[in-house]
Design an enzyme around this catalytic site. Structure first.
Site, PDB file in Angstrom:
ATOM      1  N   HIS A  68       0.830  -1.221   0.000  1.00 21.91           N
ATOM      2  CA  HIS A  68       0.000   0.000   0.000  1.00 21.91           C
ATOM      3  C   HIS A  68       0.862   1.266   0.000  1.00 21.91           C
ATOM      4  CE1 HIS A  68      -3.309  -2.727   1.338  1.00 21.91           C
ATOM      5  NE2 HIS A  68      -2.324  -3.267   2.036  1.00 21.91           N
ATOM      6  N   GLU A 110       9.349   8.903 -16.537  1.00 24.80           N
ATOM      7  CA  GLU A 110       7.936   9.253 -16.755  1.00 24.80           C
ATOM      8  C   GLU A 110       7.462   8.792 -18.130  1.00 24.80           C
ATOM      9  OE1 GLU A 110       9.135  13.354 -15.321  1.00 24.80           O
ATOM     10  OE2 GLU A 110       6.975  13.407 -15.013  1.00 24.80           O
ATOM     11  N   LYS A 158      15.748  22.176 -10.524  1.00 23.93           N
ATOM     12  CA  LYS A 158      15.061  20.943 -10.897  1.00 23.93           C
ATOM     13  C   LYS A 158      15.922  19.959 -11.662  1.00 23.93           C
ATOM     14  CE  LYS A 158      10.827  20.541 -11.063  1.00 23.93           C
ATOM     15  NZ  LYS A 158       9.982  19.628 -10.303  1.00 23.93           N
ATOM     16  N   SER A 170      14.591  22.121 -15.718  1.00 24.09           N
ATOM     17  CA  SER A 170      13.401  22.941 -15.918  1.00 24.09           C
ATOM     18  C   SER A 170      13.830  24.255 -16.549  1.00 24.09           C
ATOM     19  CB  SER A 170      12.727  23.208 -14.575  1.00 24.09           C
ATOM     20  OG  SER A 170      11.933  24.377 -14.655  1.00 24.09           O
TER      21      SER A 170
END
Ligand code: ARG
Length: 458
Positions: free
Chosen positions: A157, A291, A284, A278
């Site tokens: 979980h 992804e 970043k 970024s």
């Protein structure tokens, strides 16, 4: 003007919209090499069987090599009016060698031709998937070996469950990707039958030798039923099914890498080579490759459902609907190979932050099960009672704002009087993982045994 291939029956050429919906050349030109390979095998067989002369076959086979080199040089004038790769190649062959080109299509149809080309193309993708999975599995084995005893939290979980080892986690993916490999390999063995010679649907009256062309094209045997041979797209559906399951596994791992590389987890550092920055936030470093691997499953599943839906309810034999098979498989194969390569690169480069892994494994009462097991083993408690006592100890530690090993023996006695000092031996994470020696468990020795088994190819 009417068509060069079937103009005999037609007075008028196609409407522009007809040409636009009908032409597949914009995408099926990717099968040029397979089309030419298939036609060369067919021509050689026609000559061998005395159906065409060997000088015609030689002219055809030579001319097809010229067409191939023109296509590979990138300056081939593909024509939509010629619909597809099959007719583009044949029309160019005609320009190059003249009359013999018109004899190539004897005893053959575009229906068995396209099935053959597409099978050859897809078979290469099966092989590419197998190679891609081998590389990924090798990279995972290296990570597992390096970190067979690095301790990290295991989750259920996404809540801290029990400590596990890094190697164990990597080996879980080795199991998944090895099953994917075996799925691709099984399906490849099943699909390797030649449609060539099924002709339009019924076979042919010419004395063709289907074994000969099957052999020349690396097929195990000719497909046994001509209706099935031109209608079957199972080989593409199975490829997409295998790819979907594999992409699902990739997406699960990619999701973990996204989470693990966040500042909040800091479990891994992905390399600069597989990250991006970024344009506005200078601090970043984004896990874009992970992804995108996570996302590719979307289009691959889409391709599977797309082609299943095209094939559903199609009567035998060939229908033009089946021309919609290729883009789905092309896109899914491209996506899968890219995702496999990106994941292999990320896994090879990623650095585990062992301190952060260990600290996370040591929090969240991760050894509560070890404590309960100790109560069972040492005090003879039924497990359900031990679960209850341990729950009370966790509650106590939580109230005190500490973890289980930080409780004093006196505090433990406030919950259960028979607990002894020895309990502290099982509350550490090293002890916890070392004790999980059951087959397939997380103990470093078990993990090393799993790695050795994979390395030995057993
Ligand atoms: N371009 C077609 C396809 O991709 C080739 C087969 C056409 N056959 C036919 N009878 N129209 O499926």
């Amino acid at each position: 003007k009417s068509n060069a291939m079937w103009g005999g029956r037609f007075a008028a050429g196609p409407d522009a919209i007809m040409e636009a919906i009908n032409a597949s050349i914009d995408f099926d030109k990717r099968m040029a090499r397979q089309d030419i390979e298939g036609s060369r095998a067919h021509a050689a067989m026609l000559a061998e069987q005395g159906i065409i002369s060997s000088s015609d076959a030689d002219a055809i086979r030579e001319g097809l090599l010229t067409v191939l080199s023109e296509i590979e040089a990138g300056d081939f004038p593909f024509s939509r009016a010629l619909e597809d790769i099959h007719m583009n190649v044949e029309a160019r062959l005609k320009e190059l060698v003249g009359e013999p080109a018109g004899r190539l299509h004897t005893g053959r149809s575009r229906n068995d031709q396209v099935a053959t080309d597409f099978k050859l193309w897809t078979r290469d993708q099966y092989d590419a998937a197998l190679a891609g999975l081998d590389a990924l599995i090798a990279a995972l084995l290296d990570q597992a070996e390096a970190g067979a005893d690095w301790i990290m939290p295991g989750f259920t979980h996404l809540q801290t469950a029990q400590p596990v080892t890094w190697g164990h986690h990597m080996m879980a993916y080795v199991e998944m990707f090895a099953r994917d490999r075996s799925r691709f390999s099984d399906a490849r063995a099943r699909m390797n039958e030649s449609p060539l010679g099924a002709a339009a649907l019924a076979g042919t009256s010419f004395p063709i030798d289907r074994d000969m062309t099957a052999r020349a094209l690396g097929f195990d045997r000719p497909a046994a039923n001509s209706l099935d041979a031109v209608s079957d797209r199972d080989f593409a559906l199975e490829f997409l099914s295998c790819a979907s399951i594999c992409a699902t596994h990739l997406s699960r791992f990619a999701e973990e890498l996204v989470i693990w590389s966040s500042a909040q987890f800091r479990f891994v550092t992905l390399s600069d080579r597989f990250s991006t920055g970024s344009s506005i936030m200078p601090q970043k470093k984004n896990p874009d490759a992970a992804e995108l691997v996570r996302a590719k499953v979307g289009r691959i599943n889409g391709a599977l459902v797309g082609l299943l839906t095209v094939m559903k309810g199609l009567p035998l034999a060939y229908s033009k609907d089946m021309q919609e098979d290729k883009e789905q498989v092309f896109d899914a194969a491209d996506s899968l190979m890219l995702a496999l390569a990106a994941m292999t690169g990320m896994v090879g480069d990623m650095a585990a932050n062992t301190d952060a892994l260990r600290a996370a494994a040591s929090s969240g009462f991760s050894t509560a099960t070890d404590l309960a097991d100790w109560l069972v083993r040492e005090l003879g408690m039924p497990f359900r009672d031990a679960h209850h006592v341990t729950g009370a100890l966790v509650k106590l530690a939580e109230d005190k704002g500490c973890d289980l090993p930080d409780l004093t023996l006196a505090e433990m006695h406030s919950v259960h009087g028979a607990i002894t000092e020895a309990v502290f031996d099982v509350l550490g994470v090293d002890n916890s993982v070392a004790s999980r020696t059951s087959y397939g468990g997380t103990a470093p020795d078990q993990v090393r045994a799993q790695i050795a088994r994979w390395r030995s190819g057993a």
